[in-house]
Design a protein around this motif. Structure first.
Motif, short mmCIF file in Angstrom:
data_model
loop_
_atom_site.label_atom_id
_atom_site.label_comp_id
_atom_site.label_asym_id
_atom_site.label_seq_id
_atom_site.Cartn_x
_atom_site.Cartn_y
_atom_site.Cartn_z
N PHE A 74 34.51 -94.84 -75.54
CA PHE A 74 34.44 -93.53 -76.19
C PHE A 74 35.27 -93.56 -77.46
CE2 PHE A 74 33.82 -92.93 -71.71
CZ PHE A 74 32.82 -91.99 -71.61
N LEU A 75 34.79 -92.88 -78.47
CA LEU A 75 35.54 -92.73 -79.71
C LEU A 75 35.34 -91.30 -80.18
CD1 LEU A 75 37.21 -93.92 -82.04
CD2 LEU A 75 35.05 -94.51 -83.14
N GLN A 76 36.43 -90.54 -80.20
CA GLN A 76 36.34 -89.16 -80.67
C GLN A 76 36.58 -89.13 -82.17
OE1 GLN A 76 37.80 -86.17 -78.19
NE2 GLN A 76 36.73 -84.70 -79.48
N GLU A 77 35.66 -88.51 -82.88
CA GLU A 77 35.77 -88.34 -84.33
C GLU A 77 35.59 -86.85 -84.62
OE1 GLU A 77 32.67 -90.86 -85.76
OE2 GLU A 77 33.91 -92.67 -85.64
N ARG A 78 36.71 -86.18 -84.80
CA ARG A 78 36.74 -84.73 -85.01
C ARG A 78 36.02 -84.02 -83.89
NH1 ARG A 78 35.94 -84.64 -91.50
NH2 ARG A 78 37.92 -85.65 -91.96
N MET A 79 34.88 -83.40 -84.17
CA MET A 79 34.16 -82.61 -83.17
C MET A 79 33.13 -83.41 -82.39
SD MET A 79 35.65 -79.78 -83.59
CE MET A 79 34.73 -78.45 -82.88
N ASN A 80 32.90 -84.66 -82.77
CA ASN A 80 31.89 -85.49 -82.11
C ASN A 80 32.52 -86.58 -81.27
OD1 ASN A 80 29.71 -84.14 -83.37
ND2 ASN A 80 29.98 -85.39 -85.19
N VAL A 81 31.78 -87.02 -80.26
CA VAL A 81 32.20 -88.14 -79.43
C VAL A 81 31.13 -89.21 -79.52
CG1 VAL A 81 32.76 -88.90 -77.10
CG2 VAL A 81 33.46 -86.63 -77.86
N ASN A 82 31.54 -90.42 -79.88
CA ASN A 82 30.62 -91.55 -79.91
C ASN A 82 30.76 -92.29 -78.58
OD1 ASN A 82 28.95 -93.63 -80.52
ND2 ASN A 82 30.07 -94.33 -82.31
N ILE A 83 29.68 -92.36 -77.83
CA ILE A 83 29.67 -93.03 -76.53
C ILE A 83 28.87 -94.33 -76.68
CG2 ILE A 83 29.00 -92.88 -74.11
CD1 ILE A 83 29.04 -89.85 -74.40
N ASN A 84 29.48 -95.42 -76.26
CA ASN A 84 28.80 -96.72 -76.25
C ASN A 84 28.78 -97.24 -74.82
OD1 ASN A 84 28.56 -97.25 -79.24
ND2 ASN A 84 30.75 -96.87 -79.06
N PHE A 85 27.66 -97.80 -74.43
CA PHE A 85 27.57 -98.39 -73.09
C PHE A 85 26.42 -99.40 -73.07
CE2 PHE A 85 25.26 -94.39 -73.12
CZ PHE A 85 24.04 -94.69 -72.53
N ASP A 86 26.43 -100.21 -72.03
CA ASP A 86 25.39 -101.23 -71.85
C ASP A 86 24.51 -100.86 -70.67
OD1 ASP A 86 26.42 -102.81 -73.92
OD2 ASP A 86 27.81 -103.83 -72.57
N VAL A 87 23.24 -101.18 -70.82
CA VAL A 87 22.25 -100.93 -69.77
C VAL A 87 21.61 -102.27 -69.42
CG1 VAL A 87 20.07 -99.79 -69.20
CG2 VAL A 87 21.80 -98.60 -70.58
N THR A 88 21.63 -102.61 -68.14
CA THR A 88 20.98 -103.82 -67.67
C THR A 88 19.67 -103.43 -67.02
OG1 THR A 88 23.13 -104.85 -67.29
CG2 THR A 88 21.21 -105.89 -66.25
N LEU A 89 18.59 -104.05 -67.48
CA LEU A 89 17.27 -103.77 -66.94
C LEU A 89 17.01 -104.61 -65.70
CD1 LEU A 89 15.24 -103.63 -70.27
CD2 LEU A 89 16.45 -101.79 -69.08
N ALA A 90 16.00 -104.25 -64.96
CA ALA A 90 15.63 -105.00 -63.75
C ALA A 90 15.29 -106.44 -64.07
CB ALA A 90 14.46 -104.31 -63.06
N SER A 91 14.87 -106.70 -65.31
CA SER A 91 14.53 -108.06 -65.74
C SER A 91 15.78 -108.82 -66.21
CB SER A 91 13.52 -107.98 -66.90
OG SER A 91 14.10 -107.27 -67.98
N ASP A 92 16.96 -108.22 -66.04
CA ASP A 92 18.26 -108.76 -66.44
C ASP A 92 18.47 -108.78 -67.95
OD1 ASP A 92 19.35 -109.06 -63.89
OD2 ASP A 92 18.38 -111.01 -63.63
N GLU A 93 17.57 -108.16 -68.70
CA GLU A 93 17.81 -108.00 -70.13
C GLU A 93 18.85 -106.91 -70.30
OE1 GLU A 93 13.77 -108.36 -72.45
OE2 GLU A 93 13.42 -107.48 -70.46
N GLU A 94 19.71 -107.06 -71.30
CA GLU A 94 20.76 -106.08 -71.52
C GLU A 94 20.57 -105.44 -72.89
OE1 GLU A 94 25.45 -106.43 -71.75
OE2 GLU A 94 24.67 -106.83 -69.73
#
Length: 150
Positions: A123-143
Protein backbone atom coordinates in the motif's frame (compact mmCIF):
# COMPACT_ATOMS: atom_id res chain seq x y z
CA UNK A 1 -26.88 -59.39 -12.45
CA UNK A 2 -27.93 -56.07 -10.93
CA UNK A 3 -25.35 -53.89 -9.25
CA UNK A 4 -26.16 -53.38 -5.56
CA UNK A 5 -24.32 -50.05 -5.53
CA UNK A 6 -26.24 -47.11 -6.97
CA UNK A 7 -24.74 -45.09 -9.78
CA UNK A 8 -23.46 -41.84 -8.33
CA UNK A 9 -22.82 -39.21 -10.99
CA UNK A 10 -19.33 -37.70 -10.79
CA UNK A 11 -18.14 -40.23 -8.21
CA UNK A 12 -14.72 -40.71 -9.80
CA UNK A 13 -14.21 -36.93 -9.95
CA UNK A 14 -15.08 -36.69 -6.25
CA UNK A 15 -12.60 -39.45 -5.41
CA UNK A 16 -9.86 -37.84 -7.50
CA UNK A 17 -10.58 -34.47 -5.90
CA UNK A 18 -10.38 -35.97 -2.40
CA UNK A 19 -6.99 -37.46 -3.33
CA UNK A 20 -5.76 -34.00 -4.34
CA UNK A 21 -5.72 -34.85 -8.02
CA UNK A 22 -7.11 -32.36 -10.52
CA UNK A 23 -10.40 -33.55 -11.90
CA UNK A 24 -10.54 -31.67 -15.17
CA UNK A 25 -9.43 -28.54 -16.95
CA UNK A 26 -10.99 -25.24 -16.02
CA UNK A 27 -13.83 -24.26 -18.30
CA UNK A 28 -12.65 -21.67 -20.82
CA UNK A 29 -13.93 -18.13 -20.70
CA UNK A 30 -16.19 -17.01 -23.47
CA UNK A 31 -15.32 -14.01 -25.60
CA UNK A 32 -14.33 -10.96 -23.56
CA UNK A 33 -14.13 -7.50 -25.06
CA UNK A 34 -11.96 -4.59 -24.03
CA UNK A 35 -13.71 -1.95 -21.95
CA UNK A 36 -12.46 1.61 -21.45
CA UNK A 37 -13.21 2.55 -17.83
CA UNK A 38 -12.50 6.24 -18.54
CA UNK A 39 -15.16 6.56 -21.22
CA UNK A 40 -17.40 3.77 -19.87
CA UNK A 41 -17.65 2.14 -23.27
CA UNK A 42 -16.27 -0.81 -25.17
CA UNK A 43 -13.23 -0.20 -27.35
CA UNK A 44 -13.71 -0.37 -31.11
CA UNK A 45 -11.00 -0.75 -33.74
CA UNK A 46 -12.02 -0.54 -37.38
CA UNK A 47 -15.64 -0.71 -36.27
CA UNK A 48 -15.18 -4.00 -34.38
CA UNK A 49 -15.00 -4.80 -30.70
CA UNK A 50 -11.48 -5.57 -29.47
CA UNK A 51 -11.32 -9.11 -28.06
CA UNK A 52 -9.12 -9.78 -25.02
CA UNK A 53 -6.88 -12.76 -24.39
CA UNK A 54 -7.29 -14.75 -21.16
CA UNK A 55 -4.82 -12.71 -19.09
CA UNK A 56 -6.23 -9.34 -20.14
CA UNK A 57 -9.78 -10.60 -19.60
CA UNK A 58 -8.92 -11.57 -16.01
CA UNK A 59 -7.21 -8.19 -15.44
CA UNK A 60 -10.27 -6.38 -16.72
CA UNK A 61 -12.55 -8.51 -14.53
CA UNK A 62 -10.38 -7.65 -11.51
CA UNK A 63 -10.60 -3.93 -12.27
CA UNK A 64 -14.36 -4.18 -12.66
CA UNK A 65 -14.91 -6.05 -9.40
CA UNK A 66 -12.62 -3.67 -7.49
CA UNK A 67 -14.72 -0.76 -8.75
CA UNK A 68 -18.09 -2.37 -8.02
CA UNK A 69 -19.62 -1.43 -4.68
CA UNK A 70 -22.05 -3.89 -3.08
CA UNK A 71 -25.62 -3.43 -4.36
CA UNK A 72 -24.76 -0.13 -6.09
CA UNK A 73 -25.99 -1.45 -9.43
CA UNK A 74 -29.20 -3.46 -9.73
CA UNK A 75 -27.56 -6.00 -12.01
CA UNK A 76 -25.28 -7.08 -9.13
CA UNK A 77 -27.91 -7.06 -6.36
CA UNK A 78 -27.85 -10.28 -4.32
CA UNK A 79 -24.64 -11.42 -6.00
CA UNK A 80 -21.10 -11.81 -4.73
CA UNK A 81 -19.78 -9.51 -7.43
CA UNK A 82 -18.42 -6.60 -5.43
CA UNK A 83 -15.46 -5.39 -3.41
CA UNK A 84 -15.96 -2.44 -1.10
CA UNK A 85 -12.38 -1.14 -1.24
CA UNK A 86 -13.56 2.36 -2.16
CA UNK A 87 -14.52 2.78 1.52
CA UNK A 88 -10.93 3.87 2.27
CA UNK A 89 -10.84 6.60 -0.35
CA UNK A 90 -10.10 9.91 1.33
CA UNK A 91 -9.22 8.33 4.67
CA UNK A 92 -5.91 7.80 6.41
CA UNK A 93 -4.93 4.17 5.94
CA UNK A 94 -4.48 2.23 9.20
CA UNK A 95 -3.15 -1.33 9.67
CA UNK A 96 -6.71 -2.50 10.47
CA UNK A 97 -7.97 -0.96 7.23
CA UNK A 98 -5.15 -2.66 5.30
CA UNK A 99 -6.13 -6.03 6.78
CA UNK A 100 -9.77 -5.50 5.84
CA UNK A 101 -8.82 -4.46 2.29
CA UNK A 102 -6.62 -7.54 1.88
CA UNK A 103 -9.41 -9.76 3.14
CA UNK A 104 -12.07 -8.11 0.94
CA UNK A 105 -9.94 -8.22 -2.21
CA UNK A 106 -8.83 -11.80 -1.64
CA UNK A 107 -12.33 -13.14 -0.98
CA UNK A 108 -13.78 -11.23 -3.94
CA UNK A 109 -11.12 -12.31 -6.43
CA UNK A 110 -11.10 -15.97 -5.42
CA UNK A 111 -14.64 -16.27 -6.78
CA UNK A 112 -13.18 -16.26 -10.31
CA UNK A 113 -12.56 -19.77 -11.60
CA UNK A 114 -9.18 -18.81 -13.10
CA UNK A 115 -7.76 -17.27 -9.91
CA UNK A 116 -5.87 -19.60 -7.58
CA UNK A 117 -4.37 -17.15 -5.09
CA UNK A 118 -3.89 -13.49 -4.26
CA UNK A 119 -0.95 -12.10 -2.30
CA UNK A 120 2.07 -9.79 -1.98
CA UNK A 121 -0.02 -6.77 -1.05
CA UNK A 122 1.59 -3.37 -0.68
CA UNK A 123 0.00 0.00 0.00
CA UNK A 124 1.12 3.53 -0.71
CA UNK A 125 -0.95 6.45 0.52
CA UNK A 126 -0.66 9.59 -1.59
CA UNK A 127 -2.77 12.37 -0.08
CA UNK A 128 -6.39 11.27 -0.53
CA UNK A 129 -5.66 8.19 -2.67
CA UNK A 130 -4.31 4.76 -1.83
CA UNK A 131 -2.29 2.81 -4.37
CA UNK A 132 -2.76 -0.93 -3.83
CA UNK A 133 -0.40 -3.40 -5.49
CA UNK A 134 -0.78 -7.16 -5.35
CA UNK A 135 -0.10 -10.33 -7.30
CA UNK A 136 -2.66 -12.77 -8.63
CA UNK A 137 -1.75 -16.36 -9.43
CA UNK A 138 -3.96 -18.04 -12.00
CA UNK A 139 -4.92 -21.71 -12.01
CA UNK A 140 -2.41 -22.13 -14.86
CA UNK A 141 0.31 -20.82 -12.46
CA UNK A 142 0.71 -17.65 -14.51
CA UNK A 143 1.20 -14.62 -12.30
CA UNK A 144 -0.09 -11.13 -12.96
CA UNK A 145 0.60 -7.94 -11.05
CA UNK A 146 -2.23 -5.54 -10.30
CA UNK A 147 -1.92 -1.89 -9.35
CA UNK A 148 -5.08 -0.01 -8.50
CA UNK A 149 -5.58 3.49 -7.12
CA UNK A 150 -8.56 3.94 -4.82
Amino acid sequence: MANIFPLIPGLQEQIDSANGEPTKDIQELGKCFKFDFNTNSFVLENGKLVELDKIDAVKQWIKLILNTYKDKFNVYTDSNFYCNVKDVSGKRLTPDMQSKIISDITSSLLTHRYIKSVGNFSFLQERMNVNINFDVTLASDEEISISEII
